[in-house]
Design an enzyme around this catalytic site. Sequence first.
Site, PDB file in Angstrom:
ATOM      1  N   ALA A 119      13.523  12.160 -11.175  1.00 24.88           N
ATOM      2  CA  ALA A 119      13.184  11.931  -9.774  1.00 24.88           C
ATOM      3  C   ALA A 119      14.260  11.167  -9.005  1.00 24.88           C
ATOM      4  O   ALA A 119      14.000  10.662  -7.915  1.00 24.88           O
ATOM      5  CB  ALA A 119      11.853  11.179  -9.697  1.00 24.88           C
ATOM      6  N   ASN A 175       9.404   6.200 -15.841  1.00 25.69           N
ATOM      7  CA  ASN A 175      10.393   7.113 -16.423  1.00 25.69           C
ATOM      8  C   ASN A 175      11.761   6.934 -15.774  1.00 25.69           C
ATOM      9  O   ASN A 175      12.786   6.899 -16.462  1.00 25.69           O
ATOM     10  CB  ASN A 175       9.899   8.554 -16.261  1.00 25.69           C
ATOM     11  CG  ASN A 175       8.553   8.734 -16.913  1.00 25.69           C
ATOM     12  OD1 ASN A 175       8.425   8.576 -18.119  1.00 25.69           O
ATOM     13  ND2 ASN A 175       7.527   9.023 -16.130  1.00 25.69           N
ATOM     14  N   HIS A 203      12.711   6.030  -4.285  1.00 28.66           N
ATOM     15  CA  HIS A 203      13.415   5.244  -5.312  1.00 28.66           C
ATOM     16  C   HIS A 203      14.711   4.735  -4.687  1.00 28.66           C
ATOM     17  O   HIS A 203      15.523   5.527  -4.207  1.00 28.66           O
ATOM     18  CB  HIS A 203      13.746   6.102  -6.534  1.00 28.66           C
ATOM     19  CG  HIS A 203      12.542   6.641  -7.233  1.00 28.66           C
ATOM     20  ND1 HIS A 203      11.685   5.848  -7.967  1.00 28.66           N
ATOM     21  CD2 HIS A 203      12.033   7.889  -7.309  1.00 28.66           C
ATOM     22  CE1 HIS A 203      10.718   6.590  -8.471  1.00 28.66           C
ATOM     23  NE2 HIS A 203      10.902   7.839  -8.081  1.00 28.66           N
TER      24      HIS A 203
HETATM   25  N1  LIG Z   1      11.747  11.539 -15.935  1.00 23.56           N
HETATM   26  C1  LIG Z   1      11.284  11.495 -14.676  1.00 23.56           C
HETATM   27  O1  LIG Z   1      12.022  11.148 -13.738  1.00 23.56           O
HETATM   28  C2  LIG Z   1       9.873  11.877 -14.407  1.00 23.56           C
HETATM   29  C3  LIG Z   1       8.969  12.043 -15.436  1.00 23.56           C
HETATM   30  N2  LIG Z   1       7.675  12.404 -15.181  1.00 23.56           N
HETATM   31  C4  LIG Z   1       6.755  12.512 -16.318  1.00 23.56           C
HETATM   32  O2  LIG Z   1       6.637  13.875 -16.715  1.00 23.56           O
HETATM   33  C5  LIG Z   1       5.385  14.073 -17.383  1.00 23.56           C
HETATM   34  C6  LIG Z   1       4.704  15.344 -16.847  1.00 23.56           C
HETATM   35  O3  LIG Z   1       4.456  15.217 -15.462  1.00 23.56           O
HETATM   36  P1  LIG Z   1       3.450  16.228 -14.717  1.00 23.56           P
HETATM   37  O4  LIG Z   1       3.683  17.614 -15.147  1.00 23.56           O
HETATM   38  O5  LIG Z   1       3.518  15.899 -13.276  1.00 23.56           O
HETATM   39  O6  LIG Z   1       2.051  15.721 -15.327  1.00 23.56           O
HETATM   40  P2  LIG Z   1       0.641  16.506 -15.355  1.00 23.56           P
HETATM   41  O7  LIG Z   1      -0.387  15.441 -15.580  1.00 23.56           O
HETATM   42  O8  LIG Z   1       0.504  17.379 -14.166  1.00 23.56           O
HETATM   43  O9  LIG Z   1       0.745  17.452 -16.637  1.00 23.56           O
HETATM   44  C7  LIG Z   1       0.805  16.960 -17.934  1.00 23.56           C
HETATM   45  C8  LIG Z   1      -0.029  17.850 -18.840  1.00 23.56           C
HETATM   46  O10 LIG Z   1       0.179  17.426 -20.212  1.00 23.56           O
HETATM   47  C9  LIG Z   1      -1.088  17.131 -20.802  1.00 23.56           C
HETATM   48  N3  LIG Z   1      -0.970  16.081 -21.813  1.00 23.56           N
HETATM   49  C10 LIG Z   1      -0.958  14.735 -21.637  1.00 23.56           C
HETATM   50  N4  LIG Z   1      -0.854  14.098 -22.820  1.00 23.56           N
HETATM   51  C11 LIG Z   1      -0.800  15.071 -23.757  1.00 23.56           C
HETATM   52  C12 LIG Z   1      -0.695  15.056 -25.176  1.00 23.56           C
HETATM   53  N5  LIG Z   1      -0.675  13.899 -25.857  1.00 23.56           N
HETATM   54  N6  LIG Z   1      -0.662  16.233 -25.852  1.00 23.56           N
HETATM   55  C13 LIG Z   1      -0.713  17.397 -25.169  1.00 23.56           C
HETATM   56  N7  LIG Z   1      -0.825  17.487 -23.823  1.00 23.56           N
HETATM   57  C14 LIG Z   1      -0.862  16.327 -23.127  1.00 23.56           C
HETATM   58  C15 LIG Z   1      -1.945  16.705 -19.623  1.00 23.56           C
HETATM   59  O11 LIG Z   1      -3.314  16.761 -19.972  1.00 23.56           O
HETATM   60  P3  LIG Z   1      -4.330  15.641 -19.322  1.00 23.56           P
HETATM   61  O12 LIG Z   1      -4.388  15.953 -17.862  1.00 23.56           O
HETATM   62  O13 LIG Z   1      -5.598  15.874 -20.056  1.00 23.56           O
HETATM   63  O14 LIG Z   1      -3.699  14.298 -19.591  1.00 23.56           O
HETATM   64  C16 LIG Z   1      -1.529  17.734 -18.574  1.00 23.56           C
HETATM   65  O15 LIG Z   1      -2.136  18.982 -18.782  1.00 23.56           O
HETATM   66  C17 LIG Z   1       4.566  12.785 -17.136  1.00 23.56           C
HETATM   67  O16 LIG Z   1       4.596  11.938 -18.269  1.00 23.56           O
HETATM   68  C18 LIG Z   1       5.314  12.110 -15.991  1.00 23.56           C
HETATM   69  O17 LIG Z   1       5.150  10.700 -15.977  1.00 23.56           O
HETATM   70  C19 LIG Z   1       7.253  12.674 -13.908  1.00 23.56           C
HETATM   71  C20 LIG Z   1       8.129  12.504 -12.867  1.00 23.56           C
HETATM   72  C21 LIG Z   1       9.467  12.026 -13.011  1.00 23.56           C
HETATM   73  O1  LIG Z   2       8.903   9.593  -8.744  1.00 24.09           O
HETATM   74  C1  LIG Z   2       8.467  10.164  -9.776  1.00 24.09           C
HETATM   75  O2  LIG Z   2       8.454  11.393  -9.877  1.00 24.09           O
HETATM   76  C2  LIG Z   2       7.894   9.442 -10.948  1.00 24.09           C
HETATM   77  C3  LIG Z   2       8.325   8.090 -11.182  1.00 24.09           C
HETATM   78  O3  LIG Z   2       8.304   7.222 -10.338  1.00 24.09           O
HETATM   79  C4  LIG Z   2       8.740   7.784 -12.545  1.00 24.09           C
HETATM   80  O4  LIG Z   2       8.418   8.581 -13.432  1.00 24.09           O
HETATM   81  O5  LIG Z   2       9.408   6.749 -12.760  1.00 24.09           O
END
Ligand SMILES: NC(=O)C1=CN([C@@H]2O[C@H](COP(=O)(O)OP(=O)(O)OC[C@H]3O[C@@H](n4cnc5c(N)ncnc54)[C@H](OP(=O)(O)O)[C@@H]3O)[C@@H](O)[C@H]2O)C=CC1
Ligand SMILES: O=C([O-])CC(=O)C(=O)O
Length: 252
Positions: A119, A175, A203
């Site tokens: 992000a 993250n 951010h």
């Molecule tokens: N690196 C970066 O800059 C960023 C990282 N992220 C991270 O990316 C990840 C995905 O984001 P996003 O797609 O928006 O999230 P969503 O919640 O839309 O999708 C995640 C999916 O994974 C499932 N899930 C969660 N835990 C598990 C597990 N242990 N085993 C299998 N499936 C699981 C969720 O199910 P359920 O809904 O039941 O939990 C959901 O279906 C998040 O952790 C988020 O914090 C997001 C933005 C920026």
């Molecule tokens: O902005 C985003 O997509 C999520 C965020 O803050 C993070 O994961 O640190």
Amino acid sequence: MITVGLLGCGNIGHVIAKGQENFRITAVYDSVSARAEAFGKEFGAAPYDDFAAFLQEPTDIVVEAASVAAATTHAESILLAGKDLVIMSVGALADVSFREELIQTAREMKKKIHIPSGAIMGLDNIRVGQISGIDKFVLRTTKNPKSLSREAEEKTCIFSGKAYDCVHQYPKNTNVAESLSIACGRDVDVELWMDPNEDRNMHEIFFEGEFGEAYIRVRNVPSPDNPATSYLAALSILSLLQNLDNPLVIGA
Ligand SMILES: NC(=O)C1=CN([C@@H]2O[C@H](COP(=O)(O)OP(=O)(O)OC[C@H]3O[C@@H](n4cnc5c(N)ncnc54)[C@H](OP(=O)(O)O)[C@@H]3O)[C@@H](O)[C@H]2O)C=CC1
Ligand SMILES: O=C([O-])CC(=O)C(=O)O
């Protein structure tokens, strides 16, 4: 054609599935098996509710787009199964001994762990922090309370401290802080704000060191399906996947 296993069939998973060109998602796994099935049907991938079976699919790379808990539980076994790994839930790597073990496994298996820019902008050159002095590094994140599943009447700081400590309280919002910490080689200072007058996920990075100084501000559109996640984060991983087989590498 690069074959991808997808761990997490949510918001990011759908964005990358819609952008498949030179890669194909062939296997999917989610903690909600109905979600994996629906995803598999829509995009022509095999759905799994058993993680070991999911790993047996002959995929080149697994994309974790699920949660910090999922990355912590499954990252090691993905590498041991002989697959490269993309980690979106970078907060999982805040635990230094876990991170070092994972890097060691990747080295032994001759596999890569990719951390997408996510992000923010500028993660590539922030790596200069590992080779030259840094005097200051602060990440200030500001989101609408709805993006944090909270409510607030006025702008409020809900966390101020180190990235390492933020991950336990706000795993979905750490993250970026952890990616920056790994890139620059130190546990960065983090401020997390909620502001009812801000409709973007903002951010701001304040970075000073031997190179000079930088201020980076990104005002991200929240993803319609998950306002905690910036749309840029999904685009970033899509760009990473589309460039995996590109001989021209852009950026540090
Ligand atoms: N690196 C970066 O800059 C960023 C990282 N992220 C991270 O990316 C990840 C995905 O984001 P996003 O797609 O928006 O999230 P969503 O919640 O839309 O999708 C995640 C999916 O994974 C499932 N899930 C969660 N835990 C598990 C597990 N242990 N085993 C299998 N499936 C699981 C969720 O199910 P359920 O809904 O039941 O939990 C959901 O279906 C998040 O952790 C988020 O914090 C997001 C933005 C920026
Ligand atoms: O902005 C985003 O997509 C999520 C965020 O803050 C993070 O994961 O640190």
